[in-house]
Enzyme design. Structure first.
Site, PDB file in Angstrom:
ATOM      1  CG  HIS A 211      -1.982   1.012   1.186  1.00  0.00           C
ATOM      2  ND1 HIS A 211      -3.244   0.787   1.699  1.00  0.00           N
ATOM      3  CD2 HIS A 211      -2.007   2.277   0.708  1.00  0.00           C
ATOM      4  CE1 HIS A 211      -3.991   1.882   1.530  1.00  0.00           C
ATOM      5  NE2 HIS A 211      -3.256   2.784   0.928  1.00  0.00           N
TER       6      HIS A 211
ATOM      7  CG  HIS B  44       4.248   1.821   4.936  1.00  0.00           C
ATOM      8  ND1 HIS B  44       3.679   1.790   3.681  1.00  0.00           N
ATOM      9  CD2 HIS B  44       3.206   1.899   5.803  1.00  0.00           C
ATOM     10  CE1 HIS B  44       2.361   1.842   3.794  1.00  0.00           C
ATOM     11  NE2 HIS B  44       2.047   1.921   5.068  1.00  0.00           N
TER      12      HIS B  44
ATOM     13  CD  GLU C 192      -4.373  -3.297   0.279  1.00  0.00           C
ATOM     14  OE1 GLU C 192      -3.868  -2.637   1.204  1.00  0.00           O
ATOM     15  OE2 GLU C 192      -5.116  -4.273   0.457  1.00  0.00           O
TER      16      GLU C 192
ATOM     17  CG  HIS D 197      -7.329  -2.894   8.509  1.00  0.00           C
ATOM     18  ND1 HIS D 197      -6.539  -1.991   7.836  1.00  0.00           N
ATOM     19  CD2 HIS D 197      -7.300  -2.526   9.814  1.00  0.00           C
ATOM     20  CE1 HIS D 197      -6.064  -1.094   8.707  1.00  0.00           C
ATOM     21  NE2 HIS D 197      -6.515  -1.383   9.907  1.00  0.00           N
TER      22      HIS D 197
HETATM   23  C1  LIG Z   1      -6.345  -1.306   3.200  1.00  0.00           C
HETATM   24  C2  LIG Z   1      -5.817  -1.888   4.444  1.00  0.00           C
HETATM   25  O1  LIG Z   1      -6.532  -2.128   5.385  1.00  0.00           O
HETATM   26  C3  LIG Z   1      -4.418  -2.202   4.511  1.00  0.00           C
HETATM   27  O2  LIG Z   1      -4.119  -2.859   3.370  1.00  0.00           O
HETATM   28  C4  LIG Z   1      -3.477  -1.059   4.539  1.00  0.00           C
HETATM   29  O3  LIG Z   1      -2.351  -1.439   3.800  1.00  0.00           O
HETATM   30  C5  LIG Z   1      -3.006  -0.757   5.901  1.00  0.00           C
HETATM   31  O4  LIG Z   1      -2.155   0.339   5.738  1.00  0.00           O
HETATM   32  P1  LIG Z   1      -0.989   0.579   6.784  1.00  0.00           P
HETATM   33  O5  LIG Z   1      -0.052  -0.613   6.691  1.00  0.00           O
HETATM   34  O6  LIG Z   1      -0.381   1.875   6.299  1.00  0.00           O
HETATM   35  O7  LIG Z   1      -1.637   0.651   8.131  1.00  0.00           O
HETATM   36  N1  LIG Z   2      -5.824  -5.119   2.901  1.00  0.00           N
HETATM   37  C1  LIG Z   2      -5.350  -5.415   4.242  1.00  0.00           C
HETATM   38  C2  LIG Z   2      -3.859  -5.511   4.220  1.00  0.00           C
HETATM   39  O1  LIG Z   2      -3.258  -5.556   3.165  1.00  0.00           O
HETATM   40  C3  LIG Z   2      -3.106  -5.570   5.483  1.00  0.00           C
HETATM   41  O2  LIG Z   2      -3.815  -5.005   6.564  1.00  0.00           O
HETATM   42  P1  LIG Z   2      -3.152  -5.252   8.018  1.00  0.00           P
HETATM   43  O3  LIG Z   2      -3.041  -6.751   8.192  1.00  0.00           O
HETATM   44  O4  LIG Z   2      -1.802  -4.590   7.994  1.00  0.00           O
HETATM   45  O5  LIG Z   2      -4.105  -4.649   8.990  1.00  0.00           O
END
Ligand SMILES: CC(=O)[C@@H](O)[C@H](O)COP(=O)(O)O
Ligand SMILES: NCC(=O)COP(=O)(O)O
Length: 262
Positions: free
Chosen positions: A53, A60, A85, A206
């Site tokens: 992401h 990051h 993402e 998440h």
């Molecule tokens: C969309 C989601 O819930 C996660 O994929 C996201 O990557 C979390 O982002 P952070 O790692 O920046 O918290």
């Molecule tokens: N789409 C969720 C993801 O890629 C990772 O979320 P998290 O496990 O870091 O909360």
């Protein structure tokens, strides 16, 4: 992989989100821990995908991580899915156009958010999302929309052209051990059913962890992919990438063996 709405005998793929490896790396100028080393270790242990992401502030995952991972998967890991993402109204579409990942997950995060904390809203977001979904799909990229577990919105997600939904699972994780856990989980079950009925594939992510993943997948049938990062990397600090990957794959397998009756 199919994007159909079939909830039948879907085997859930583990996509490891490497955001937090990059977060630790960025605290020094030493290049360690390596995002590519993490990807190779998790994939060698059986993970079926990699998720990143790349947020606009590059807190990051940075642009070079995305291109480096894309090249690594293309060269050494054919068949492994790359999921990028992001917010398509910020920087995500640049990565989609340049790298054409297997999947793009559209997330409505503002730049100031500390993490993702909500999904898209329909019908409010439909018309502005529609052309970007169409563009990504025309480039051969599967589109998944990050959504709260709202069954009533799933038909609209399909109507706007998306292939899948990613159910935002923080609400489920937070409900674990509370009196409301079953009711909250029921909303995810209903949302997945509504998504499948609309012809959408279902992803989830998440705050999933090895403590809550099996129970989620036992109840919510037909999940194509779970993307897991924060808890996964925390576990890997204790167990290592290989053992952690195997533990999360075991959680998935256990769920499939114990799936609750539909
Ligand atoms: C969309 C989601 O819930 C996660 O994929 C996201 O990557 C979390 O982002 P952070 O790692 O920046 O918290
Ligand atoms: N789409 C969720 C993801 O890629 C990772 O979320 P998290 O496990 O870091 O909360």
């Amino acid at each position: 992989m199919s994007t159909s709405g079939n909830a039948g005998t879907t085997t859930t793929s583990l996509s490891v989100n490497l955001n937090k490896v990059a977060l630790v790396r960025n605290t020094r100028h030493l290049g360690i821990p390596s995002v590519l080393t993490a990807a190779n270790a998790c994939l060698a242990a059986g993970a079926q995908g990699i998720t990143v992401h790349p947020r606009p502030d590059a807190r990051h995952i940075r642009a070079h991580d995305v291109s480096d991972l894309s090249a690594l998967l293309a060269k050494d890991w054919p068949g492994i899915e790359f999921n990028i993402e992001g917010n398509p109204f910020q920087n995500l579409m640049d990565f989609v156009r340049e790298l054409r990942p297997h999947q793009a997950t559209f997330v409505p995060d503002s730049e100031s958010q500390s993490t993702s904390d909500h999904g898209w809203s329909f019908p409010d977001d439909a018309e502005r999302l529609r052309p970007l979904i169409a563009e990504a799909k025309a480039l051969g990229v599967r589109v998944s929309l990050f959504m709260d577990p709202i069954p009533e919105m799933m038909a609209a997600v399909k109507a706007v052209g998306a292939d899948r939904v990613e159910l935002y699972t923080e609400g489920y994780a937070a409900s674990r051990g509370t009196a409301g856990e079953e009711a909250v989980l029921a909303r995810y079950v209903e949302s997945a059913r509504a998504a499948h009925a609309a012809g959408l594939g279902v992803n989830a992510g998440h705050d999933l962890s090895r403590d809550n993943l099996t129970a989620f997948l036992r109840a919510v049938r037909g999940v194509h992919e779970v993307s897991i990062g924060h808890a996964f990397v925390a576990d890997a600090l204790e167990l290592g990438y290989t053992a952690t990957t195997r533990e999360y794959l075991r959680c998935i397998t256990e769920a499939q063996q114990q799936a609750r009756p539909a």
